[in-house]
Design a protein around this motif. Structure first.
Motif, PDB file in Angstrom:
ATOM      1  N   ALA A 156       0.831  -1.208   0.000  1.00 48.11           N
ATOM      2  CA  ALA A 156       0.000   0.000   0.000  1.00 48.11           C
ATOM      3  C   ALA A 156       0.865   1.258   0.000  1.00 48.11           C
ATOM      4  O   ALA A 156       0.581   2.226  -0.727  1.00 48.11           O
ATOM      5  N   GLU A 157       1.916   1.264   0.785  1.00 50.24           N
ATOM      6  CA  GLU A 157       2.798   2.434   0.862  1.00 50.24           C
ATOM      7  C   GLU A 157       3.550   2.642  -0.447  1.00 50.24           C
ATOM      8  O   GLU A 157       3.713   3.783  -0.917  1.00 50.24           O
ATOM      9  N   ILE A 158       3.986   1.557  -1.055  1.00 54.60           N
ATOM     10  CA  ILE A 158       4.671   1.646  -2.348  1.00 54.60           C
ATOM     11  C   ILE A 158       3.743   2.246  -3.395  1.00 54.60           C
ATOM     12  O   ILE A 158       4.121   3.152  -4.143  1.00 54.60           O
ATOM     13  N   ARG A 159       2.503   1.765  -3.437  1.00 57.22           N
ATOM     14  CA  ARG A 159       1.562   2.278  -4.433  1.00 57.22           C
ATOM     15  C   ARG A 159       1.283   3.765  -4.238  1.00 57.22           C
ATOM     16  O   ARG A 159       1.144   4.519  -5.217  1.00 57.22           O
ATOM     17  N   LYS A 160       1.209   4.216  -3.010  1.00 57.62           N
ATOM     18  CA  LYS A 160       0.914   5.628  -2.755  1.00 57.62           C
ATOM     19  C   LYS A 160       2.017   6.553  -3.272  1.00 57.62           C
ATOM     20  O   LYS A 160       1.773   7.732  -3.516  1.00 57.62           O
ATOM     21  N   ASN A 161       3.222   6.015  -3.431  1.00 62.04           N
ATOM     22  CA  ASN A 161       4.365   6.868  -3.711  1.00 62.04           C
ATOM     23  C   ASN A 161       5.025   6.653  -5.066  1.00 62.04           C
ATOM     24  O   ASN A 161       6.065   7.263  -5.345  1.00 62.04           O
ATOM     25  N   THR A 162       4.449   5.809  -5.903  1.00 63.01           N
ATOM     26  CA  THR A 162       5.008   5.618  -7.236  1.00 63.01           C
ATOM     27  C   THR A 162       3.915   5.147  -8.187  1.00 63.01           C
ATOM     28  O   THR A 162       2.944   4.509  -7.761  1.00 63.01           O
ATOM     29  N   ASP A 163       4.085   5.473  -9.468  1.00 64.49           N
ATOM     30  CA  ASP A 163       3.133   4.998 -10.465  1.00 64.49           C
ATOM     31  C   ASP A 163       3.711   3.857 -11.297  1.00 64.49           C
ATOM     32  O   ASP A 163       3.128   3.465 -12.311  1.00 64.49           O
ATOM     33  N   VAL A 164       4.852   3.321 -10.893  1.00 62.58           N
ATOM     34  CA  VAL A 164       5.416   2.161 -11.577  1.00 62.58           C
ATOM     35  C   VAL A 164       4.449   0.985 -11.432  1.00 62.58           C
ATOM     36  O   VAL A 164       3.840   0.807 -10.364  1.00 62.58           O
ATOM     37  N   GLU A 165       4.287   0.197 -12.488  1.00 61.49           N
ATOM     38  CA  GLU A 165       3.424  -0.975 -12.395  1.00 61.49           C
ATOM     39  C   GLU A 165       3.982  -1.957 -11.358  1.00 61.49           C
ATOM     40  O   GLU A 165       5.187  -2.208 -11.309  1.00 61.49           O
ATOM     41  N   ILE A 166       3.082  -2.509 -10.556  1.00 59.67           N
ATOM     42  CA  ILE A 166       3.461  -3.459  -9.513  1.00 59.67           C
ATOM     43  C   ILE A 166       2.974  -4.849  -9.890  1.00 59.67           C
ATOM     44  O   ILE A 166       1.787  -5.051 -10.157  1.00 59.67           O
ATOM     45  N   GLU A 167       3.894  -5.774  -9.926  1.00 57.51           N
ATOM     46  CA  GLU A 167       3.564  -7.187 -10.108  1.00 57.51           C
ATOM     47  C   GLU A 167       3.916  -7.897  -8.809  1.00 57.51           C
ATOM     48  O   GLU A 167       4.966  -7.642  -8.220  1.00 57.51           O
ATOM     49  N   ALA A 168       3.044  -8.766  -8.325  1.00 58.81           N
ATOM     50  CA  ALA A 168       3.295  -9.444  -7.057  1.00 58.81           C
ATOM     51  C   ALA A 168       2.847 -10.899  -7.138  1.00 58.81           C
ATOM     52  O   ALA A 168       1.827 -11.218  -7.754  1.00 58.81           O
ATOM     53  N   PHE A 169       3.613 -11.766  -6.507  1.00 65.13           N
ATOM     54  CA  PHE A 169       3.251 -13.181  -6.460  1.00 65.13           C
ATOM     55  C   PHE A 169       2.031 -13.368  -5.567  1.00 65.13           C
ATOM     56  O   PHE A 169       1.960 -12.822  -4.466  1.00 65.13           O
ATOM     57  N   ILE A 170       1.080 -14.155  -6.063  1.00 65.62           N
ATOM     58  CA  ILE A 170      -0.133 -14.394  -5.277  1.00 65.62           C
ATOM     59  C   ILE A 170      -0.408 -15.891  -5.095  1.00 65.62           C
ATOM     60  O   ILE A 170      -1.291 -16.263  -4.335  1.00 65.62           O
ATOM     61  N   HIS A 171       0.358 -16.750  -5.769  1.00 60.64           N
ATOM     62  CA  HIS A 171       0.116 -18.191  -5.603  1.00 60.64           C
ATOM     63  C   HIS A 171       1.335 -18.985  -6.064  1.00 60.64           C
ATOM     64  O   HIS A 171       1.957 -18.653  -7.072  1.00 60.64           O
ATOM     65  N   GLY A 172       1.652 -20.042  -5.292  1.00 60.11           N
ATOM     66  CA  GLY A 172       2.700 -20.956  -5.725  1.00 60.11           C
ATOM     67  C   GLY A 172       3.788 -21.157  -4.694  1.00 60.11           C
ATOM     68  O   GLY A 172       3.670 -20.757  -3.534  1.00 60.11           O
ATOM     69  N   ALA A 173       4.858 -21.796  -5.116  1.00 62.33           N
ATOM     70  CA  ALA A 173       5.944 -22.167  -4.215  1.00 62.33           C
ATOM     71  C   ALA A 173       6.686 -20.938  -3.704  1.00 62.33           C
ATOM     72  O   ALA A 173       6.820 -19.934  -4.394  1.00 62.33           O
ATOM     73  N   MET A 174       7.158 -21.040  -2.470  1.00 63.13           N
ATOM     74  CA  MET A 174       7.959 -19.991  -1.848  1.00 63.13           C
ATOM     75  C   MET A 174       9.390 -20.482  -1.682  1.00 63.13           C
ATOM     76  O   MET A 174       9.617 -21.591  -1.192  1.00 63.13           O
ATOM     77  N   CYS A 175      10.362 -19.670  -2.062  1.00 65.97           N
ATOM     78  CA  CYS A 175      11.764 -20.020  -1.858  1.00 65.97           C
ATOM     79  C   CYS A 175      12.162 -19.676  -0.430  1.00 65.97           C
ATOM     80  O   CYS A 175      11.775 -18.637   0.097  1.00 65.97           O
ATOM     81  N   ILE A 176      12.943 -20.554   0.203  1.00 61.72           N
ATOM     82  CA  ILE A 176      13.351 -20.331   1.580  1.00 61.72           C
ATOM     83  C   ILE A 176      14.394 -19.229   1.684  1.00 61.72           C
ATOM     84  O   ILE A 176      14.570 -18.620   2.733  1.00 61.72           O
ATOM     85  N   SER A 177      15.095 -18.943   0.574  1.00 56.83           N
ATOM     86  CA  SER A 177      16.125 -17.907   0.590  1.00 56.83           C
ATOM     87  C   SER A 177      15.524 -16.556   0.211  1.00 56.83           C
ATOM     88  O   SER A 177      14.506 -16.477  -0.470  1.00 56.83           O
ATOM     89  N   TYR A 178      16.181 -15.497   0.617  1.00 55.33           N
ATOM     90  CA  TYR A 178      15.659 -14.154   0.382  1.00 55.33           C
ATOM     91  C   TYR A 178      15.565 -13.876  -1.109  1.00 55.33           C
ATOM     92  O   TYR A 178      16.568 -13.880  -1.817  1.00 55.33           O
ATOM     93  N   SER A 179      14.351 -13.635  -1.568  1.00 57.45           N
ATOM     94  CA  SER A 179      14.083 -13.331  -2.975  1.00 57.45           C
ATOM     95  C   SER A 179      14.680 -14.349  -3.937  1.00 57.45           C
ATOM     96  O   SER A 179      15.024 -14.023  -5.071  1.00 57.45           O
ATOM     97  N   GLY A 180      14.803 -15.571  -3.504  1.00 59.02           N
ATOM     98  CA  GLY A 180      15.260 -16.630  -4.396  1.00 59.02           C
ATOM     99  C   GLY A 180      16.751 -16.682  -4.620  1.00 59.02           C
ATOM    100  O   GLY A 180      17.232 -17.478  -5.429  1.00 59.02           O
ATOM    101  N   ARG A 181      17.517 -15.841  -3.916  1.00 54.40           N
ATOM    102  CA  ARG A 181      18.974 -15.840  -4.120  1.00 54.40           C
ATOM    103  C   ARG A 181      19.610 -16.860  -3.187  1.00 54.40           C
ATOM    104  O   ARG A 181      19.933 -16.573  -2.037  1.00 54.40           O
ATOM    105  N   CYS A 182      19.815 -18.055  -3.713  1.00 59.22           N
ATOM    106  CA  CYS A 182      20.241 -19.194  -2.891  1.00 59.22           C
ATOM    107  C   CYS A 182      21.550 -19.765  -3.419  1.00 59.22           C
ATOM    108  O   CYS A 182      21.769 -19.837  -4.626  1.00 59.22           O
ATOM    109  N   THR A 183      22.407 -20.195  -2.505  1.00 56.80           N
ATOM    110  CA  THR A 183      23.632 -20.898  -2.895  1.00 56.80           C
ATOM    111  C   THR A 183      23.677 -22.315  -2.330  1.00 56.80           C
ATOM    112  O   THR A 183      24.661 -23.018  -2.513  1.00 56.80           O
ATOM    113  N   LEU A 184      22.607 -22.728  -1.647  1.00 59.29           N
ATOM    114  CA  LEU A 184      22.586 -24.075  -1.069  1.00 59.29           C
ATOM    115  C   LEU A 184      22.738 -25.138  -2.150  1.00 59.29           C
ATOM    116  O   LEU A 184      23.477 -26.111  -1.993  1.00 59.29           O
TER     117      LEU A 184
END
Length: 413
Positions: A156-184
């Motif tokens: 909500a705060e991001i939308r109030k302060n920018t007009d850049v299009e926002i894409e967000a994940f709403i369904h599916g697998a979640m990566c355990i590493s931050y934003s998918g950046r994994c070296t395991l």
């Protein structure tokens, strides 16, 4: 936040690991799909697209008013970026609507060597605040895929302060590493997750052992009835019960994870979210999430479901270990290839074994469903058979309600 922004219809964006999945996703309601090319993506084992596949996929999407995006979100090491300019020009020229990138080097190459190809920032870039979105806007990007660690309040705060299009994940697998950046995966199997080779080491089962020198290893835990005591595996995300908040907070594109999932998964999930979005947009004031939509998603769920980081930081309840909740599981058994309205007979291509006497479910776009028991079926020689054991075999059977080409069939395991 204006009313116009609140009521903007979001795009339902589905995964498409193959040309078949692309057509299925669009047929079942996706407004756009994202695919992988033959380079620069993070799903080397998905059925990535050749130039010819892209041409056919874009033509199909255009016929149905949909878009095709290409994920080129790998982290490049020295030399990996060679040929990137040619790649971006090629996908631009076949009509791809945008490319999804995380690496600044690839972004720069795309912007300078393939002008006219829109660039979207990948979730791997960890965009978590509006200042970051404004930075990428100034670099020429028109859309940002938010990091999966962003909360609903932050959206909500991001939308109030920018007009850049926002894409967000709403369904599916979640990566355990931050934003998918994994070296395991690199350490466990010598496969670089950030260059398309993830072996999903976080999903493996782990145990704690005593390993004395020169002796057999022994477990230090008594597992008993517990399936797993140690886990790095996250549950999956499902935001079906929170469609209004996502739309009201200005999410422009609802992203479904799963380029390696089946057409059963893609068709079901795209169908559900398409129905939910359409229902909300038709009458926002009286919208309610229907239990049948939730039940439908559980038919293809592989893991337990949660809302990820949207409403709280995940706890052990959002991890897979210990005793599992029982999940009703269905298997995809076939698809309709033809239907004769006069005889009420469907021609079916088998995808999994089923038999006379089984109760099966037909479903199609627009959330059309019905159940019936298989009374009789025939092979291609018009011989009566009592089971369909051979993958991709063609058979016919009478159906109790009309069906259409592309309708799917499943049964409960």
């Amino acid at each position: 936040m204006t009313n116009e922004r609140t009521l903007k219809r979001p795009e339902v964006l589905a995964p498409a690991g193959t040309l078949e999945k692309l057509k299925t996703a669009i047929h079942y309601g996706a407004d756009a799909v994202y695919i992988g090319g033959n380079a620069y993506g993070l799903r080397s084992r998905a059925g990535n697209f050749t130039k010819e596949d892209m041409i056919e996929g874009v033509a199909f999407a255009n016929e149905h008013g949909a878009k095709v995006y290409v994920a080129a979100n790998m982290v490049t090491h020295e030399g990996n970026q060679e040929g990137a300019g040619d790649f971006f020009r090629e996908i631009r020229d076949v009509g791809i609507s945008a490319v999804i990138v995380s690496d600044p080097a690839l972004i720069e190459i795309c912007a300078t060597e393939a002008p006219g190809l829109p660039i979207h920032l990948s979730t791997q870039a960890s965009a978590t605040n509006y200042e970051t979105l404004e930075f990428w806007k100034n670099e020429g990007l028109e859309r940002v895929v938010l990091a999966r660690e962003v909360s609903m309040d932050e959206v909500a705060e991001i939308r109030k302060n920018t007009d850049v299009e926002i894409e967000a994940f709403i369904h599916g697998a979640m990566c355990i590493s931050y934003s998918g950046r994994c070296t395991l995966s690199n350490h466990m199997s010598m496969r670089d997750a950030n260059r398309g080779g993830c072996s999903q080491s976080c999903r493996w089962k782990y145990e704690l052992y005593d390993m004395p020198f020169g002796a057999e290893r022994t477990s230090l835990t008594d597992k008993g009835e517990v399936e797993e005591e140690f886990s790095m595996s996250a549950v999956d995300m499902a935001m079906i019960q929170h469609i209004p908040e996502l739309i009201q907070n200005g999410v422009d594109s609802f992203k479904i994870e799963g380029r390696m999932k089946s057409i059963h998964y893609v068709s079901t999930v795209a169908n559900v979210y398409k129905k939910a979005v359409d229902t909300y947009m038709e009458d926002p004031e009286n919208y309610e999430c229907k239990q049948e939509w939730i039940d439908e998603l559980w038919k293809v769920a592989q893991r337990e479901l949660s809302t990820g980081f949207y409403y709280h930081v995940p706890t052990d309840e959002e991890q897979l270990f210990g005793e599992r909740r029982k999940i009703p599981q269905y298997k995809f058994i076939g698809e309709v290839m033809a239907y004769d309205a006069e005889t009420k007979v469907a021609t079916i291509r088998q995808r999994n074994h089923f038999s006379v006497g089984d109760e099966i479910e037909f479903y199609g776009p627009g959330f059309n469903h019905f159940h019936q028991t298989v009374e009789v079926m025939y092979n291609e020689e018009d011989e009566s058979i009592d089971r369909a054991p051979n993958p991709m075999m063609i058979l016919t059977m009478p159906v109790v309600e009309p069906v259409a080409v592309g309708d799917m069939i499943r049964k409960k395991k």
